[in-house]
Design a protein around this motif. Structure first.
Motif, short mmCIF file in Angstrom:
data_model
loop_
_atom_site.label_atom_id
_atom_site.label_comp_id
_atom_site.label_asym_id
_atom_site.label_seq_id
_atom_site.Cartn_x
_atom_site.Cartn_y
_atom_site.Cartn_z
N THR A 29 0.83 -1.21 0.00
CA THR A 29 0.00 0.00 0.00
C THR A 29 0.86 1.26 0.00
O THR A 29 0.53 2.25 -0.66
CB THR A 29 -0.96 -0.02 1.21
N ASN A 37 -10.09 0.12 1.66
CA ASN A 37 -11.32 0.37 2.42
C ASN A 37 -12.34 1.01 1.50
O ASN A 37 -11.98 1.83 0.66
CB ASN A 37 -11.05 1.32 3.59
N LEU A 95 0.32 10.30 -3.03
CA LEU A 95 -0.36 10.57 -1.76
C LEU A 95 0.66 10.62 -0.64
O LEU A 95 0.43 11.18 0.42
CB LEU A 95 -1.40 9.47 -1.46
N LEU A 96 1.81 10.01 -0.90
CA LEU A 96 2.90 10.00 0.07
C LEU A 96 4.16 10.52 -0.59
O LEU A 96 4.42 10.22 -1.76
CB LEU A 96 3.17 8.56 0.53
N LEU A 118 0.77 7.19 -6.42
CA LEU A 118 -0.32 8.15 -6.57
C LEU A 118 0.02 9.53 -6.02
O LEU A 118 -0.82 10.43 -5.99
CB LEU A 118 -1.57 7.63 -5.86
N VAL A 166 -8.90 1.96 -6.71
CA VAL A 166 -9.90 1.27 -5.87
C VAL A 166 -9.21 0.96 -4.55
O VAL A 166 -8.27 0.18 -4.50
CB VAL A 166 -10.42 -0.03 -6.54
N MET A 167 -9.67 1.67 -3.54
CA MET A 167 -9.00 1.59 -2.23
C MET A 167 -9.31 0.27 -1.51
O MET A 167 -10.32 -0.38 -1.78
CB MET A 167 -9.51 2.72 -1.34
N ASN A 196 0.62 4.24 -2.63
CA ASN A 196 0.45 5.64 -2.22
C ASN A 196 1.55 6.53 -2.80
O ASN A 196 1.29 7.69 -3.13
CB ASN A 196 0.44 5.75 -0.69
#
Lengths: 388, 313
Positions: B45, B86, B54-55, B52, B83-84, B49
């Protein structure tokens, strides 16, 4: 405008809930505004006493004084009988007995101090009230006599003067249609911060929290809509939402207070209340940035709105709050809102000055800037923490 | 020649003293279904991230469609669907509104968006649930909605981060079939999971991750060929003497023999007729036996041999 539309759809879903809040809170505000009296007004009730007069002088002055007292109290003329006097007082048939001795008028004209005698029931406060009225009458009469008025003219002038004073009081008491309506507006706007803040926090915070729920926020961040565009759309949605709530309350006050609201004071109240919106949005932003669960949102809302309301003088007048409480509440925006409302209504005893009103608005604006700065710092900190 | 969709070079991501991704390299070609396989906490993950944006990461580079990926690379993001792990949907919006919302973050043309939303609903077979709110959907349907929200804008690259966690077998099969179909329609797919069966079933290439490192990459067969073990033979029988064990160990391709819980376990390297040789020995020495199992190596065996621990540890 996808984010904005989703914001409105989410807001629409919570509409019944928010309307319920609106009706409850506006009902409370209106009920309080209609039922409340200015807490700083002295509670005054004129008392009609039974007074016995023993006029041993039978002069023009003594008769004039009797006549003056007769306008306010029940008078009964008596002859001097010590036992009868004591019996009347003992059985509470009379509250006060005034003895105008022979030579009353002569001594009055000579300007002497001791002119009459009284017999009173010990410890009855209403007697002091009659003393005050007699003294006021005689002092006024003496003033006219000193000013070289004839006794008859002085008596007439005194009667006029005192009746004018009395009429003036009656004007305030009887012309209550206007003043009570205006007071109602002040009370309505006095309670408005609590009501508006509660509704904004209960309504807006859950919507914003939805958008900042970590998983959703992450997914939205992956999209090709820029962060700036998303935030602007959220801000626009929040503004529309809060403005709608504010407008609803202004319309409610229009319905209940009608044209009185469009006087200078009414408009000043509306202007002052407008600054509640950014305060509500800012606080809502701060709470929602922590994405708390819904039960905790209600807890935060209650703590913040009730806390600020009690500290800043919404539920308890600022004049009755302690120095220490006030020194704390000065650091809260509602304090300055209430200060302005008191200034407009004159409840604080302060004369209205536009500069003071503007200064208080300015302080509210600074608080708003500070709240938004805190919200931005938290948001920035959180986004940096998530991306590292 | 196939285009490179993602190129990750020497990616390093640290959380203070913890190294989440350790000099990770990966190249994904157009049309691949790349399975990112690894146990929980292996860095799957975190890698997603980082791809993307995101990190942020400490070292290395990530290129998507030949361009460096940044938080404001909105043109690149338009081509990516996520598609996450969660489910991330709005509780206050119904199925249609949710898909429309997420599609609208990429597609501004109303008419086109409407078409795309309808396609997505049809794809995940949620047509009869379009007016349902997420609260009313079962776990499997909710996962399908989650997928629809991620793929509605018809991205060229789809990243699915463990989309089948806590999903019933029926819904899981639907999801896996859907992923293969998306790939058939032209999408490149990154699929992270710790379910090796799923990865083996749908992925054209598999990267195995452990402790933030890419320990092996290739097709399932290529990965299995990397390890010594190519056949595991289990035979139910009475206890075997040490002498017999030693004798079995001398048979061709046998490299390990053990006896445990009434089963003789024989590990063989690549070679033909391993089972025939072993059964021949048992008959020859009149050793009675019951049921016989022959298993080819799984990805778990690959992982076990490479890291010394189970995938699902």
């Amino acid at each position: 405008m996808q984010v904005f539309k989703a914001f409105l759809k989410t807001a629409r879903k919570s509409m019944p809930h928010n309307l319920m809040y609106f009706f409850i809170f506006s009902g409370i505000a209106l009920a309080l505004s209609f039922s409340s009296k200015n807490p700083e007004d002295p509670i005054f009730q004129s008392v009609e006493l039974d007074i016995g007069i023993i006029d041993q002088d039978h002069s023009t002055a003594s008769k004039a004084l009797s006549q003056y007292l007769n306008t306010m109290h029940q008078l009964s003329l008596m002859t001097y009988d010590k036992e009868a006097i004591l019996d009347q007082l003992f059985f509470r048939n009379l509250d006060y007995i005034l003895i105008l001795p022979e030579g009353f008028e002569t001594r009055l004209l000579l300007g002497e101090e001791t002119l009459f005698e009284t017999v009173q029931i010990p410890g009855v406060y209403s007697s002091a009230f009659v003393d005050e009225q007699i003294n006021a009458y005689l002092n006024t009469l003496k003033l006219y006599l000193t000013a070289d008025y004839s006794l008859n003219d002085a008596i007439n002038q005194t009667a006029d003067t005192l009746s004018q004073t009395s009429n003036h009081v009656r004007v305030l008491e009887l012309d209550d249609k206007k003043s009570s309506s205006m007071n109602g507006i002040y009370y309505y706007y006095q309670y408005l911060p609590y009501v508006i803040m509660s509704i904004i926090l209960c309504g807006l915070t859950p919507i914003l929290t939805t958008f900042w729920e970590p998983n959703l926020s992450k997914r939205i961040s992956c999209s090709s809509t820029s962060a700036l565009s998303r935030n602007l759309q959220l801000a626009f949605g929040s503004i529309v939402y809060c403005f709608g709530i504010w407008l609803l309350f202004i319309l409610t006050s229009c319905i209940f207070y009608g044209s009185e609201l469009f006087t200078e004071n009414g408009l000043l109240c509306i202007g002052n209340s407008f600054f509640l919106l950014p305060v509500g949005v800012g606080v809502s932003l701060i709470i929602s940035s922590f994405a708390p669960p819904s039960n905790r949102i209600n807890m935060y809302n209650n703590i913040i709105t009730l806390g600020m309301s009690f500290l800043c003088g919404i539920f308890v007048p600022q004049q009755l709050l302690g120095e220490q409480v006030l020194s704390v509440s000065k650091f809260l925006p509602f304090y300055w809102y209430i200060k302005n409302n008191n200034l407009i209504s004159g409840f604080s005893g302060e004369t209205f000055q536009m500069e003071t009103y503007q200064k208080n608005i300015g302080i509210q604006a600074l608080f708003i800037a500070a709240i938004f700065a805190v919200a931005l710092v938290i948001s920035k900190y959180k986004s940096e923490r998530h991306s590292t | 020649m196939k285009k490179t969709v993602i190129k990750i070079e020497n990616l390093v991501k640290r959380y203070k003293d913890l190294i989440a991704i350790d000099h990770f390299n990966l190249q994904i070609e157009e049309g691949d279904i790349l399975g990112l396989l690894g146990p929980n906490g292996s860095g799957k993950t975190t890698t997603i991230n980082c791809i993307l944006s995101l990190l942020s990461f400490d070292k290395g580079s990530i290129e998507v469609f030949g361009q460096t990926m940044r938080p404001d690379s909105y043109d690149l993001k338009r081509q990516i669907g996520i598609v996450m792990q969660n489910v991330a949907v709005f509780e206050s919006l119904n199925v249609y509104e949710n898909i429309d919302y997420f599609c609208g973050l990429y597609i501004t043309d109303k008419k086109l968006r409407k078409q795309y939303v309808e396609d997505a609903i049809a794809f995940v077979e949620l047509d009869s649930f379009r007016k349902f709110y997420p609260k009313k959907l079962s776990g499997g349907l909710l996962r399908r909605l989650n997928i629809a929200c991620g793929i509605a804008h018809k991205p060229k690259l789809i990243i699915l981060d463990e989309p089948t966690v806590a999903v019933d077998p029926q819904s899981r099969n639907k999801i896996l079939e859907g992923i293969v179909e998306l790939n058939r329609q032209g999408a490149t797919i990154i699929y992270t999971s710790h379910y090796m069966e799923e990865v083996e079933q749908i992925c054209t290439r598999i990267a195995i991750m452990d402790c933030g490192k890419n320990i092996a990459i290739g097709t399932a067969d290529e990965l299995k060929k990397m390890i010594k073990n190519s056949e595991k033979i289990s035979i139910e029988m009475t206890p075997v003497s040490e002498a017999d064990k030693k004798n079995i160990l001398t048979l061709p391709h046998v490299y390990d023999v053990s006896y445990d819980h009434g089963q003789l376990l024989v590990q063989c390297s690549a070679g033909r007729h391993n089972l025939v040789h072993i059964l021949g020995y048992l008959q020859q020495h009149e050793l009675s036996f019951g049921r016989v199992y022959s298993e080819l190596p799984t990805l778990n065996d690959v992982f076990l041999e490479m890291t010394g621990k189970e995938l699902r540890d």
